[in-house]
Design a protein around this motif. Structure first.
Motif, PDB file in Angstrom:
ATOM      1  N   SER A  68      43.003  43.316  42.728  1.00  0.00           N
ATOM      2  CA  SER A  68      43.364  43.135  41.196  1.00  0.00           C
ATOM      3  C   SER A  68      42.307  42.151  40.441  1.00  0.00           C
ATOM      4  O   SER A  68      41.639  42.522  39.535  1.00  0.00           O
ATOM      5  N   PHE A  69      42.020  40.983  41.164  1.00  0.00           N
ATOM      6  CA  PHE A  69      41.088  40.255  40.722  1.00  0.00           C
ATOM      7  C   PHE A  69      39.689  40.952  40.840  1.00  0.00           C
ATOM      8  O   PHE A  69      38.824  40.808  39.694  1.00  0.00           O
ATOM      9  N   ALA A  70      39.282  41.482  41.850  1.00  0.00           N
ATOM     10  CA  ALA A  70      37.911  41.959  42.141  1.00  0.00           C
ATOM     11  C   ALA A  70      37.629  43.110  40.842  1.00  0.00           C
ATOM     12  O   ALA A  70      36.506  43.169  40.330  1.00  0.00           O
ATOM     13  N   PHE A  71      38.677  43.642  40.749  1.00  0.00           N
ATOM     14  CA  PHE A  71      38.673  44.817  39.447  1.00  0.00           C
ATOM     15  C   PHE A  71      38.562  44.469  38.261  1.00  0.00           C
ATOM     16  O   PHE A  71      37.636  44.717  37.252  1.00  0.00           O
ATOM     17  N   LEU A  72      39.298  43.435  37.995  1.00  0.00           N
ATOM     18  CA  LEU A  72      39.860  43.183  36.465  1.00  0.00           C
ATOM     19  C   LEU A  72      38.950  41.811  36.112  1.00  0.00           C
ATOM     20  O   LEU A  72      39.119  41.786  34.916  1.00  0.00           O
ATOM     21  N   PHE A  73      38.625  41.069  36.948  1.00  0.00           N
ATOM     22  CA  PHE A  73      37.935  39.863  36.454  1.00  0.00           C
ATOM     23  C   PHE A  73      36.616  39.999  35.294  1.00  0.00           C
ATOM     24  O   PHE A  73      36.545  39.294  34.427  1.00  0.00           O
ATOM     25  N   ARG A  74      35.829  40.982  35.490  1.00  0.00           N
ATOM     26  CA  ARG A  74      35.110  41.194  34.437  1.00  0.00           C
ATOM     27  C   ARG A  74      35.337  42.775  33.620  1.00  0.00           C
ATOM     28  O   ARG A  74      34.379  43.393  33.053  1.00  0.00           O
ATOM     29  N   LEU A  75      36.621  42.844  33.337  1.00  0.00           N
ATOM     30  CA  LEU A  75      36.961  44.224  32.674  1.00  0.00           C
ATOM     31  C   LEU A  75      36.732  44.016  31.196  1.00  0.00           C
ATOM     32  O   LEU A  75      35.935  45.210  30.894  1.00  0.00           O
ATOM     33  N   SER A  76      36.364  42.992  30.501  1.00  0.00           N
ATOM     34  CA  SER A  76      36.046  42.915  29.056  1.00  0.00           C
ATOM     35  C   SER A  76      34.668  42.994  28.973  1.00  0.00           C
ATOM     36  O   SER A  76      33.929  43.709  28.152  1.00  0.00           O
ATOM     37  N   ILE A  77      33.800  42.454  30.174  1.00  0.00           N
ATOM     38  CA  ILE A  77      32.400  42.520  30.181  1.00  0.00           C
ATOM     39  C   ILE A  77      32.019  44.109  30.535  1.00  0.00           C
ATOM     40  O   ILE A  77      31.157  44.593  29.759  1.00  0.00           O
ATOM     41  N   GLY A  78      33.010  44.841  31.278  1.00  0.00           N
ATOM     42  CA  GLY A  78      32.773  46.196  31.313  1.00  0.00           C
ATOM     43  C   GLY A  78      32.631  47.078  30.149  1.00  0.00           C
ATOM     44  O   GLY A  78      31.841  48.040  29.784  1.00  0.00           O
ATOM     45  N   PHE A  79      33.644  46.755  29.084  1.00  0.00           N
ATOM     46  CA  PHE A  79      33.630  47.508  27.968  1.00  0.00           C
ATOM     47  C   PHE A  79      32.355  46.794  27.038  1.00  0.00           C
ATOM     48  O   PHE A  79      32.298  47.736  26.070  1.00  0.00           O
TER      49      PHE A  79
END
Length: 448
Positions: A246-257
């Motif tokens: 979860s950390f590896a996937f979500l840490f940069r979620l907003s950056i992905g958008f």
């Protein structure tokens, strides 16, 4: 000692900065700069973001072919082969642009090059993880992160600026135009990147260490298949693995958008809710102010982690990555025309992105990767990051077209919430054991 060994023995500073810069340059050309090129060539935001995000797929599934990097020869060998192929491939992109229906060729060629680039990432990360001990990994992680972050700034800053200058100053086209007249400028850009990548391959042939081979190196395809199965099994046997995933996937979620839509927002005209900047201005802002900010942020982030430790700083690093994204929301509301205000927004976002992203890479190295398959498990972590970029990138352009820029940047801020939760609950097991060992060694040395 041979000249090769003498060079390798001097310092990781000979190959860590150039290795990670080259990795980032290729990745950014394939997955981000291609989006700007597609938009320049006349694609809408949804299509440009979707096509460029497709090339992240190879980086997402790279753990599936990571064991093959262990199977044949050395990790350095794969780094060099990948860089030569990427250099030749980008030259092929430039040549293909002169052909009719060039897009039919470009998309498959970019797709193939993305798999080569993913192989380069696996091998270069493997050299780093296996050639440096944990203390050196922490010491050079700031340099590593800084060097990787230079790649996006050079690509999305310097090269985008140069494309605009070529478009208006050399080929004498209108800066506000979108269409196939941009092909001439982008051909030059891809030839330049091809030459630089080939030059880096020559440099790394001289200074990069081979990287240690794993003790369980496979000797056949069947053995490799068993290694892949065993690496998956051992990965999911890690304590609290789902929290780490979860950390590896979500840490940069907003950056992905934000990653692809941010530049689109900069160059779209005010009639579409954008700032109406030219490629030149976009490149200047990202390549000067943004460059200085991300360099300083990366160095300070690495220093903070080295001084305070990752566990005590990780949540604050997550705040640094996510909260400054509000600058894009503010710019979409007020649509500033003054370049100083626009530059200030980019400086804030880039500084804190560079500052906080150090924590992500160190966490993968020190908590998720250690074990029987260090290189492969590290690739799992970066692959999860790639999966996040793939998912968010595929939908980002279409969402922006539906919502408009203001509402979309509100969505970006909402997307920071999962990042905070994943970071808050991220487990620390390896670092805890190392801290206990260091404490015991200290007591022994003191005679207690």
């Amino acid at each position: 000692m041979t000249m090769q060994n003498q060079l390798n023995a001097r310092s990781p500073l000979l190959w860590v900065p150039t290795g990670y810069f080259t990795m980032a340059l290729g990745f950014m050309m394939l997955t981000n700069v291609s989006a700007i090129m597609f938009k320049n060539l006349g694609m809408d935001n949804g299509s440009a973001a979707q096509y460029s995000s497709m090339f992240i797929f190879a980086y997402t599934i790279k753990p599936l072919f990571a064991p093959f990097v262990e199977m044949y020869r050395t990790k350095k060998f794969f780094v060099l082969c990948a860089q030569v192929l990427i250099g030749l491939g980008f030259a092929g992109v430039a040549l293909a642009m002169s052909l009719p229906d060039y897009m039919v060729i470009l998309i498959p060629l970019f797709w193939v090059l993305s798999f080569v680039g993913a192989t380069q990432d696996i091998a270069c990360d493997g050299v780093y993880v296996t050639s440096l001990d944990q203390r050196s990994q922490s010491l050079y992680c700031g340099v590593q992160s800084l060097s990787w972050n230079i790649g996006p700034i050079v690509a999305a800053g310097g090269l985008v600026y140069l494309s605009g200058r070529l478009h208006t100053g050399v080929f004498h086209h209108s800066s506000g135009s979108f269409g196939e007249e941009w092909m001439e400028s982008w051909r030059v850009i891809f030839f330049l990147v091809a030459g630089l990548t080939l030059l880096m391959a020559v440099w790394h042939a001289r200074v990069m260490p081979d990287g240690e081979r794993a003790t369980n190196t496979p000797t056949s395809v069947a053995a490799t298949g068993r290694i892949i199965v065993d690496s998956f099994r051992s990965f999911f046997e890690k304590r609290d693995v789902w929290r780490m995933i979860s950390f590896a996937f979500l840490f940069r979620l907003s950056i992905g958008f934000l990653e692809k839509i941010g530049p689109f927002f900069m160059v779209d005209p005010a009639s579409k809710g954008g700032l109406g900047l030219s490629n030149e201005l976009l490149g200047i802002i990202y390549g000067t102010y943004g460059l200085a900010a991300v360099l300083l942020g990366s160095l300070l982030g690495g220093w903070l982690v080295a001084k305070r430790g990752l566990k005590s700083t990780l949540f604050w690093l997550c705040c640094a990555v996510n909260i400054p994204n509000v600058t894009f929301l503010l710019m979409s509301i007020y649509l500033p025309e003054n370049l100083y205000w626009i530059g200030a927004g980019v400086i804030v976002e880039k500084f804190f992105f560079g500052f906080g992203s150090v924590g992500f890479m160190i966490y993968l190295m020190q908590e998720l990767a250690p074990g029987k398959y260090t290189t492969t498990h590290y690739a799992y972590g970066t692959g999860l990051m790639g999966l996040c970029g793939l998912v968010t990138g595929m939908v980002s352009g279409h969402l922006q077209q539906q919502l408009g820029y203001i509402s979309y940047f509100v969505l970006v801020m909402v997307a920071t919430i999962p990042s905070f939760l994943a970071c808050w609950f991220a487990p620390f097991h390896v670092s805890d054991r190392l801290s206990e060992t260091d404490e015991k060694n200290s007591l022994i040395q003191q005679g207690i």
